[in-house]
Every structure is written in structure tokens, then in C-alpha cells.
Scaffold this active site. Structure first.
Site, mmCIF file in Angstrom:
data_model
loop_
_atom_site.group_PDB
_atom_site.id
_atom_site.type_symbol
_atom_site.label_atom_id
_atom_site.label_comp_id
_atom_site.label_asym_id
_atom_site.label_seq_id
_atom_site.Cartn_x
_atom_site.Cartn_y
_atom_site.Cartn_z
ATOM 1 N N CYS A 43 2.443 -6.287 17.885
ATOM 2 C CA CYS A 43 3.561 -7.052 17.212
ATOM 3 C C CYS A 43 2.937 -8.083 15.846
ATOM 4 C CB CYS A 43 4.470 -7.753 17.921
ATOM 5 S SG CYS A 43 3.765 -8.808 19.035
ATOM 6 N N LYS A 62 -17.275 11.892 -12.736
ATOM 7 C CA LYS A 62 -17.242 12.528 -14.057
ATOM 8 C C LYS A 62 -18.067 13.790 -13.792
ATOM 9 C CE LYS A 62 -16.833 9.370 -17.266
ATOM 10 N NZ LYS A 62 -17.408 8.238 -18.138
ATOM 11 N N ARG A 69 -23.195 8.751 -20.542
ATOM 12 C CA ARG A 69 -22.059 8.182 -20.017
ATOM 13 C C ARG A 69 -22.161 7.960 -18.580
ATOM 14 N NH1 ARG A 69 -17.801 13.086 -20.652
ATOM 15 N NH2 ARG A 69 -16.334 11.604 -20.584
ATOM 16 N N SER A 129 2.362 -6.049 24.676
ATOM 17 C CA SER A 129 2.633 -6.030 23.336
ATOM 18 C C SER A 129 1.390 -7.227 22.814
ATOM 19 C CB SER A 129 3.863 -6.559 22.767
ATOM 20 O OG SER A 129 3.816 -6.779 21.287
ATOM 21 N N ARG A 151 -9.929 14.235 -13.898
ATOM 22 C CA ARG A 151 -9.910 13.608 -12.851
ATOM 23 C C ARG A 151 -8.667 13.554 -12.198
ATOM 24 N NH1 ARG A 151 -11.424 7.981 -16.041
ATOM 25 N NH2 ARG A 151 -9.591 7.975 -17.002
ATOM 26 N N TYR A 176 3.020 2.338 19.841
ATOM 27 C CA TYR A 176 4.074 2.088 18.468
ATOM 28 C C TYR A 176 3.199 0.867 18.009
ATOM 29 C CZ TYR A 176 6.016 -2.097 20.983
ATOM 30 O OH TYR A 176 6.165 -3.010 21.482
ATOM 31 N N MET A 197 -17.656 0.474 -16.810
ATOM 32 C CA MET A 197 -18.773 0.793 -17.133
ATOM 33 C C MET A 197 -18.950 1.308 -18.488
ATOM 34 S SD MET A 197 -20.433 1.613 -13.310
ATOM 35 C CE MET A 197 -19.461 3.060 -13.451
ATOM 36 N N GLY A 208 -12.977 2.382 -17.712
ATOM 37 C CA GLY A 208 -13.325 1.586 -18.740
ATOM 38 C C GLY A 208 -14.411 0.161 -18.220
#
Ligand code: ADP
Ligand code: MG
Ligand code: MG
Length: 926
Positions: free
Chosen positions: A852, A27, A99, A785, A345, A872, A110, A108
Site C-alpha cells: 500500500c 540507426k 552519423r 500489507s 526507427r 495485489y 548527438m 538530435g
């Protein structure tokens, strides 16, 4: 120079900017950025106290660091000068908001306090100065309420009760209808109540008010709401320094009908459409829109009421989008016809919206493809891929119960109560919803054919939940309202449902509906298809140097799948192969199961072989179908893995007798066999390739079935690429021996069929020892694998079936940062994989490596696999799209990290253009 704790913004300039999110919070950083050039938007001036102060505040036991007070005083004076008013001035008070705002937005969660600086005297000054008595008293009553609630902990309801009482007197409904006298009454009653609650008068000193509010905001960082939010959103404690506090001049949307406040989005956050949308409330202050006290109007109303302001807002929307290159969520206030921006934002969005915006913004030239790919959280894709309940249909549906949302997607079908029924009914072409108290491995086949699974006990990690997620089957677990009356009836909150009645579940929300609610299937098309193709291109083009200094090109996504149906799903979702095809289910169908059970209880090799022979043609058929479905993509078939006792279940006497009859044995003899098979720790017992060391004929039969199936396809001219994988390897000798046996079988099949088949034969790496001797294993293995489920179990010594008892405590106390079965741990199994990669590729430079385990579908783990040089990842079919994206993100991020070092020249050029900011930045960043 001492640390700078406070950053000013306003008067067309600011000390900080958007790059300082970590210090100023999202903010504060964006307020600064909006206030200064080039945006120069109408932002009320103010100053932001950094998150460093928040961090110090907690370190010092809720005290402020030395020097903060003086610095705040200095910037308050600057703010007062900018506004030409003094905080709490009796004639013309400056009012401020205080703020909160962390680096990651926590909407919302805090606290924020508005209209600070009012007291019994300045409220009169404000009324006179503005000529608007009603406004002044409205502001004062709002302030007492917010400050009392947020900073002093007075129950919100106590304030509301006072307002309601006042409204009831005249029978009015909405707050704006309250007149001056009534507001004055409310203030008086608020103060009375406050004194009664707190034992002291409402604070009148504006400075004291301000510090009270600052303390409340810092304190709110650790309120239970904020802590829970961080937990739910996977923001680790300590990952952020805390909240910043922005103190800024108030602007007033509650000054009558030319004033108002609103929230808007530069694009539709739920669909992603490039349409300006928002909500606006006339004569109101910030919180009112969100609090839902009055129903806000669409932005189009503002267009009618004040086209000039609306126009200005549209222009700001465009400028902010161009500046941030992303969809903006904005807060604004109109004070007597003048527009102010109070926040912007990057807006939160659904998965569908995220993909659409990313693709659109590339087309608009706003962002690159790489940026687009980084815009979408991989997990968000799940929302796009599961069958969904039709939104309109849900509105009309009757909700009867709710449980845990265990596996997303919508499932609608006729209810059945056993896995066998599910199978029977499904075979008859019916759509079934499997309802069970809980599920067990025996239920797999029934679960696989069900549209959805509903259980009355068990949590999100229960068998039903885990398996359902793996299958991509919608699942609601632990739905306690479901009780089982008899074999044909369940009762939900007093109402009975018979077998065959329709129910619908929504696995994303945990809700259960009566009857058939319309469901839409998921497909990859349009924007999503385009988006994932970009991801594929990025991965395919990637080149990296692995820890062992090998160069690896590309990063593929395979799927784990055991059936032709799995393979179909996998290809539909973009998999380039099957990284794990388990074969155990092939033993579970009758008559294979009986033959296999007979094999298990056989007294001698002869009998064993005879029984395996019966299974051979049946498995051959299974393999034929799955390899055919693979269309020439690689398929890695894992030989039998689980312990034998999983196939012989005889817990009760009745079960034992039934099984004995089926197998043609005496119950006593079977009981002896069952006892002999019993193991204390079957996961570390007689399983995987250990079975093949003691009973080589099992794997020989499987290899023969694979080879014969492939030979048949070969003759039919159908493409195939089969790899055979040996599980549970701990010694290279296992691989050496099993490989030799397999090759002998393959040679026999080649001879018999007249083929010249060759199969790659590889090893799983799922125990520490295997990784440590990877160089030796690689001599006999064509590929590795990584079975990271077992590798994590054995590296940590955590049993995956039992760790649920303690993992929460480990995460809460930050003994571990992540659940090791959800995210691959880089220091344990990850380090072993690094060793295996290095040792393995030292022997075979282009040793093919994959994963895997279930980690193959987890974004952070995928990034680690990329870094470790795997070729992979393989995951469940429904996670394939996610893995395609997460893999591309890993590639892009690895590239980004290196970029600044390579391009010092470009950076210089950029800073040269903006000497003013360049000069300030180093100081700002400490
Ligand atoms: P949250 O983080 O919960 O959105 P905010 O700090 O944004 O809290 O403030 C809550 C509401 O108060 C917002 O609608 C905001 O626009 C409004 N608000 C905050 N500061 C001011 C101000 N200086 N003038 C007018 N309205 C304000
Ligand atoms: Mg806000
Ligand atoms: Mg294993």
C-alpha cells in the site's frame, strides 16, 4: 578472432541486422536491416563502427582500440569500390556522412556531419562531374559549416552571420536562392573565419576529415546535451555502451527541384490514426527540415510533384510497418527523382497514439495482445487520464506566468488563498483554484476540493506537489511570479487578481492562464478501455510460483482511498478494492476534532472514553458511507496511524490561547500537555498501534464504529467486505493483543445488533523487524500489507522529509541507482519482503499479501511485487490504470524470459530457414 569493430551494409546485403542494436545502435542496425534481404530497400552503402569502440574510446582516455584504423581502412576501400569513387578524389569525389546512433534513439542529441570529403580541389571535380556547380559549392559550404561547428567547436552563429551578410547584399531570404558566386564567397569567408578562430587552415585531407568527424561523434556521446537527455529519460549512465558511428555514401537532396529531403511517419504520432504523414522540403539537405530554416511542405506536395516517388515511399511505409510490426519514423532523400531511405526507427508517440496504434495493430493482425500491452509505457497512460486543457482554447488563452509542472492535468477555478475558503466555496458549489505560498497537512481538506493547486514556492517534491499527485489534482509549484499582496489579492507580474477571479493552470506544462480555459474530463472508454481489459485478463490468468514455492494465481490492482469520492474514482479507473483506507482524516472535521483533542488532553481513561464516545457515531457514519461506496469489493481500513501531536497544533501564543478556550482549559495547562506530546522524532514516536497499547480505547472505538457501520449495511442487504489493518506493528504481541480487543468489541456489536459479522484482521509490515518475525505475526494476522514508504525509510535509515538534500548526489555519483522512495529497492526493503513472504506463508500458505506504499503505482516496483508473490498492489486512484498495465507487463515479461528455454525446437526451425544469417550471427555477436 579479434573483435569485429566495423560492419558493412550496402549492395543488397549487410554484415549486421536489426538484432544488433546494442552494437550498431538503432540507426546502424536498421540501416543494415533495410539494406539486406528481404527488405532490400534503396539504402546508400556504408559501414558502422560499433558501440564497443565508443566504450573502449572512453576507457582508453579518448583513444581508439588497436586495429580499428586498419579495419576502417578496409571497409572504406569496400565502400569506395561499391560506389566506384574514392573519398576526396579530385575529379569525382566520394562524399560521406558520419552519423551517430545509440541503441536507444536520442533524436538530435548527438552529432552528424554531412558532405565529408570535399576540399578546395574536389569541389571543382564535383561541380564538373555533376554539371551542377551551384550544388557542389552548396555542399562545400554546408560541410565547412557542419564540420567547423560540430567537430572543431567553431560557434554556429559565426557561420550564420556570414550567410546572412551574403544574403543581405542582394536582399534574398532563403538559402536556395544563393547563386554560385555567392556560395563561393561564403566558402571563402567561412575559411577565413575558420583560420582566425582555429589558427590553422580548414583541413583539406579527406582521411583527416573523416577521423575528425568520427572523433566528434564519439565525443558527442558525453556532450552535456546528450548527458542531460539521458538523465531526463531515465537512461542510466553505463546502461548503454555508447554511440555507434555510421559512415555512409551521401545522396543529395540539394541538387535542384527534382531533389529534396523529408521525414515521415507511417501513422500519426500524435493521434495514432492510420494515416501516412510527413514533411518534405524541395532542394534541401537532411538537417534543413529539422532545423526549421524553411517551412517544409506536407507529404501531399510530394505526391503532386513526384507521384512515382510518393508511391514508392507508400509501399516502403507498408513494408517497414509489416516488418517491424510498429509505427515507423523514416528519413528519406530524393536525388534527381530517385528515392533513398536514410533511417527508420519505431516512432515516438503520445500516450493516446500509443494506445490507439496498439489496439489497431491487434485488429490488423500485426501484433498479439501481449505485444500490444508491451507497446505502451505505463507512464504514458497518465496523459490520457487527467482532465486536459482544450487545445483550441489554449491558443486563445492569456498566459500570465509559469512554474514547475508538479502534477499534470488542467485545473480551472476561482482563486482562493486559504484551505478553509476553498472548502467553504466548494461547499457552496463553486469551483476553486487554491493559491498558496506553500501547503501544509492542515490544508488537505481544502486541497481535496480544489480543481487545482498553485504555489509560489516549493519544488516538485513539496507537500503541495506530492499530495496533489496523490489526489490526481493538477498542480503548479514554485511559481515565483505569484506574490501575496493582502488576504484578498495576489499580484502576478504587476497585475492584481482578487479572490474569486478565475485562473487556469496546466500541471503538465506548469503554465498559468488568466480566466477560464475550457477543460475536458478524462474517462476510460473506447480503445483505452479495451486495452486495459486485455491487461486485466492477462493478470487474472497469471499463475506463478513465489520465492516460498507457493502457487499464486492472479495479480490484482487496488487503490488507496479515504473517501467515497476516492472510491468512485478508483472504480472508474478499474480498481478491484481499496488496499488502504486511512482513518486520520475522520478526526479532522469538526466537531470530531474538538472531541478528539479533548480526548488527547484528558487526564484519565474515563474522560478519554467519554470524548471518544462522542466521536463514535460520527465515525460510524463516515465508515458507513465509504464501505457502502465499495459495493462489496474489499476495503482495508487502517486504524489510526499518526502521532497524536499532529492533532494538537499550537505553535504561537495566539493559537495556544484559542485552542485552550475551545477545549475549555487554562492556557498554561494546555501548554504543559502540548509540551508533553512534543516528540523529537514523531515518525518513530508514539504512533500507530503503540497508541493502542497505551490507550486501547482509541482502536476499540474505531473497531466499534466499523462494526456498527457494517452491521447497518448488513441489515440493509448491502454487500460489504471489510478488513481491519493494524499499522506500525513491530511485535506479534501487538497484533495478538489488539486483535483480541477488536474481536471482543466485534462480538459485542454482533450481540447488540443481532449480526454475525466477521472481519479479517491484518498487520502492516513496514519495519525490518516485522518482516523478520513474519512467521510469528502471521499466526495472528489474516493478511499483510507492506507499507513500503516506512519500510524504505527504516531499511535505509533515510528520512523521507530530509533525503532531498542528498539524494541527487547519490544518484549522480551512482552510489544508488534509483530513488528508493520512487522505486522499491530489491536489495533492501525488497529482500525483507521476500523474507516476510516466505516466513508468513510458511505459517499460512494462502496468506494474502499486498503493498500500500506509494511504490504500488511505480512500474518497476510493481514488477518486483509480482515476482515476490504479492496478491495485489494498491496505489492512488489515478495511478490504477497505469498499475493495471504495468502488472500485465510484469506477467508477460516473466513469461517471455522462460519461453526460449522451453522451446529449443522452434528456434532451430527458424534458423534452418535462414542459413546465411545463421552462419554470420555467432561471429557478429562475438
Ligand atoms: P539525427 O540522429 O540527428 O537525426 P542523422 O544522422 O539522422 O542525425 O542525420 C541528420 C540528417 O542528415 C538526417 O536528415 C539524415 O537523413 C541526413 N543524412 C544523413 N546521412 C545522409 C546521407 N548519407 N545522405 C544524405 N542525407 C543524409
Ligand atoms: Mg535522423
Ligand atoms: Mg507507515
Amino acid at each position: 578472432m579479434a573483435t569485429k569493430y566495423v560492419y558493412f551494409f550496402g549492395n543488397g546485403d549487410a554484415d549486421g541486422d536489426e538484432s544488433m542494436r546494442a552494437e550498431l545502435g538503432g540507426k546502424g542496425a536498421n540501416l543494415a536491416q533495410m539494406a539486406k534481404k528481404p527488405l532490400s530497400l534503396p539504402v546508400p552503402p556504408g559501414f558502422t563502427i560499433t558501440t564497443d569502440v565508443c566504450q573502449e574510446f572512453y576507457k582508453l582516455g579518448r583513444k581508439y582500440p588497436a586495429g580499428l584504423a586498419a579495419e576502417v581502412d578496409k571497409y572504406l576501400a569496400k565502400l569506395e569500390k561499391a560506389m566506384g569513387k574514392k573519398l576526396g578524389d579530385e575529379k569525382d569525389p566520394l562524399l560521406v556522412s558520419v552519423r551517430s546512433g545509440a541503441a536507444i534513439s536520442m533524436p538530435g542529441m548527438m552529432d552528424t556531419i554531412l558532405n565529408l570529403g570535399l576540399n578546395d580541389k574536389s569541389v571543382i571535380g564535383l561541380a564538373k562531374k555533376t554539371g551542377n556547380e551551384r550544388f557542389a559549392w552548396d555542399a562545400y559550404r554546408r560541410f565547412i559549416q557542419m564540420y567547423g561547428d560540430v567537430a572543431m567547436g567553431v560557434d554556429h552563429d559565426k557561420f550564420e552571420a556570414i550567410i546572412d551578410k551574403e544574403k543581405a547584399k542582394r536582399g534574398i531570404k532563403d538559402d536556395p536562392e544563393l547563386n554560385v558566386e555567392e556560395l563561393k564567397n561564403i566558402v571563402a569567408n567561412y575559411k577565413k573565419m575558420y583560420k582566425k578562430e582555429k589558427g590553422e587552415d580548414f583541413p583539406q585531407d579527406p582521411k583527416k576529415q573523416m577521423w575528425g568527424a568520427i572523433g566528434a561523434v564519439f565525443g558527442s556521446w558525453m556532450n552535456p546535451r546528450a548527458i542531460t537527455y539521458r538523465k531526463l529519460n531515465n537512461i542510466k549512465e553505463g546502461a548503454l555502451k555508447g554511440t555507434a558511428v555510421s559512415v555512409m555514401a551521401m545522396v543529395f537532396g540539394n541538387k535542384g527541384n527534382t531533389s529534396g529531403t523529408g521525414v515521415c511517419f507511417s501513422r500519426d504520432p500524435s493521434t495514432g490514426k492510420n494515416e501516412f504523414m510527413g514533411e518534405y522540403l524541395m532542394n534541401a539537405q537532411g538537417e534543413d527540415v529539422v532545423a526549421g530554416i524553411r517551412t517544409p511542405q506536407k507529404l501531399s506536395q510530394l505526391k503532386k510533384e513526384n507521384p512515382k516517388v510518393y508511391d514508392q515511399l507508400c509501399k516502403i511505409r507498408d513494408r517497414l510497418e509489416k516488418h517491424y510490426h510498429d509505427m515507423q519514423d523514416m528519413e528519406f532523400t530524393v536525388e534527381e527523382g530517385k528515392l533513398y531511405m536514410l533511417q527508420c526507427r519505431n516512432g515516438k508517440r503520445t500516450g493516446a497514439a500509443a494506445v490507439k496504434m496498439a489496439v489497431d495493430m491487434v485488429a490488423e493482425g500485426l501484433i498479439t495482445k501481449e505485444q500490444a500491452l508491451l507497446r505502451v509505457e505505463p507512464e504514458q497512460l497518465n496523459q490520457l487520464l487527467l482532465p486536459q486543457l482544450d487545445k483550441d482554447a489554449v491558443k486563445k488563452a492569456v498566459e500570465i506566468a509559469s512554474g514547475l509542472n508538479a502534477s499534470p492535468g488542467a485545473g480551472c477555478g476561482q482563486i482562493v488563498f486559504t484551505a478553509d475558503e476553498a472548502e467553504e466555496w466548494a461547499k457552496a458549489g463553486k469551483k476553486v483554484l487554491l493559491v498558496r505560498k506553500e501547503t501544509s497537512p492542515d490544508d488537505i481538506a481544502g486541497m481535496a476540493v480544489a480543481q487545482g493547486i498553485l504555489t509560489s514556492t516549493g519544488g516538485r517534491t513539496s507537500h503541495a506537489a506530492v499530495v496533489a499527485r496523490g489526489m490526481g489534482t493538477p498542480c503548479v509549484c514554485g511559481c515565483a511570479d505569484v506574490t501575496f499582496k493582502d488576504a484578498n489579492t495576489i499580484v502576478v507580474k504587476g497585475k492584481a487578481y482578487k479572490k474569486g477571479d478565475f485562473l487556469t493552470i496546466d500541471g503538465a506544462t506548469g503554465k498559468v492562464y488568466e480566466g477560464q480555459v475550457a477543460v475536458k474530463p478524462a474517462t476510460i472508454s473506447g480503445d483505452l478501455e479495451k486495452f486495459l481489459k486485455w491487461a486485466d485478463e492477462i493478470r487474472a490468468a497469471s499463475i506463478r510460483t513465489t520465492p516460498s514455492k507457493q502457487t499464486v494465481k492472479g495479480f490484482d490492482v487496488y487503490a488507496n482511498g479515504d473517501t467515497p469520492k476516492n472510491a468512485e474514482d478508483a472504480f472508474r479507473f478499474g480498481a478491484k478494492g481499496i488496499g488502504l483506507c486511512r482513518t486520520e482524516h475522520m478526526f479532522f472535521d469538526e466537531p470530531k476534532l474538538t472531541a478528539f483533542q479533548k480526548m488527547i488532553v484528558s487526564e484519565n481513561t474515563e474522560d478519554r472514553k467519554a470524548n471518544l464516545k462522542k466521536i463514535l457515531p460520527l465515525q460510524q457514519k463516515d465508515f458507513y458511507e465509504i464501505i457502502k461506496a465499495m459495493k462489496g469489493y474489499p476495503v482495508t481500513i487502517r486504524l489510526l496511524d499518526p502521532p497524536l501531536n499532529e492533532f494538537i497544533q499550537a505553535e504561537s501564543k495566539e493559537q495556544l490561547n484559542a485552542l485552550a478556550t475551545k477545549l475549555g482549559m487554562k492556557p498554561a495547562a494546555l501548554a504543559t500537555k502540548v509540551a508533553a506530546l512534543d516528540e523529537h522524532n514523531p515518525m518513530l514516536g508514539h504512533r500507530g498501534c503503540r497508541l493502542a497499547i497505551t490507550y486501547p480505547e482509541i482502536y476499540e472505538m474505531q473497531v466499534e464504529a466499523i462494526a456498527r457501520a457494517t452491521a447497518k449495511l448488513d441489515k440493509e442487504g448491502i454487500k460489504h467486505k471489510v478488513q481491519i489493518m493494524i499499522p506500525n506493528v513491530v511485535s506479534y504481541r501487538e497484533v495478538e493483543q489488539i486483535r483480541a480487543q477488536a474481536e471482543a468489541v466485534i462480538a459485542d456489536v454482533n450481540k447488540a445488533c443481532g449480526t454475525k459479522l466477521k472481519f479479517e484482521i491484518g498487520s502492516m509490515v513496514e519495519f525490518p523487524r516485522t518482516a523478520l518475525i513474519a512467521d510469528k505475526v502471521a499466526q495472528f494476522a489474516d493478511f499483510f500489507s507492506f507499507g513500503t514508504n516506512d519500510l524504505s525509510q527504516t531499511t535505509f535509515g533515510f528520512s523521507r522529509d530530509d533525503y532531498g538534500k542528498f539524494i541527487e548526489s547519490y544518484l549522480d555519483q551512482r552510489i544508488l541507482e534509483d530513488d528508493p522512495f520512487a522505486t522499491l529497492d530489491p536489495d533492501g526493503p525488497g529482500a525483507l519482503m521476500e523474507i516476510a513472504e516466505a516466513k508468513g506463508r510458511k505459517v499460512k500458505a494462502n496468506l494474502h499479501l499486498g503493498i500500500c506504499g506509494e511504490h504500488g503505482g511505480d512500474p518497476a516496483s510493481i514488477a518486483l511485487c509480482y515476482k515476490l508473490g504479492l496478491n495485489y498492489v494498491s496505489c492512488s486512484p489515478f495511478r490504477v490504470p497505469l498499475a493495471r498495465l504495468a502488472g500485465a507487463q510484469a506477467v508477460i515479461k516473466a513469461g517471455i524470459k522462460k519461453a526460449p528455454a522451453k522451446k529449443p525446437a522452434a528456434k532451430k526451425a527458424a534458423t534452418a530457414k535462414k542459413p546465411a544469417t545463421a552462419a554470420k550471427k555467432p561471429a557478429a555477436k562475438k
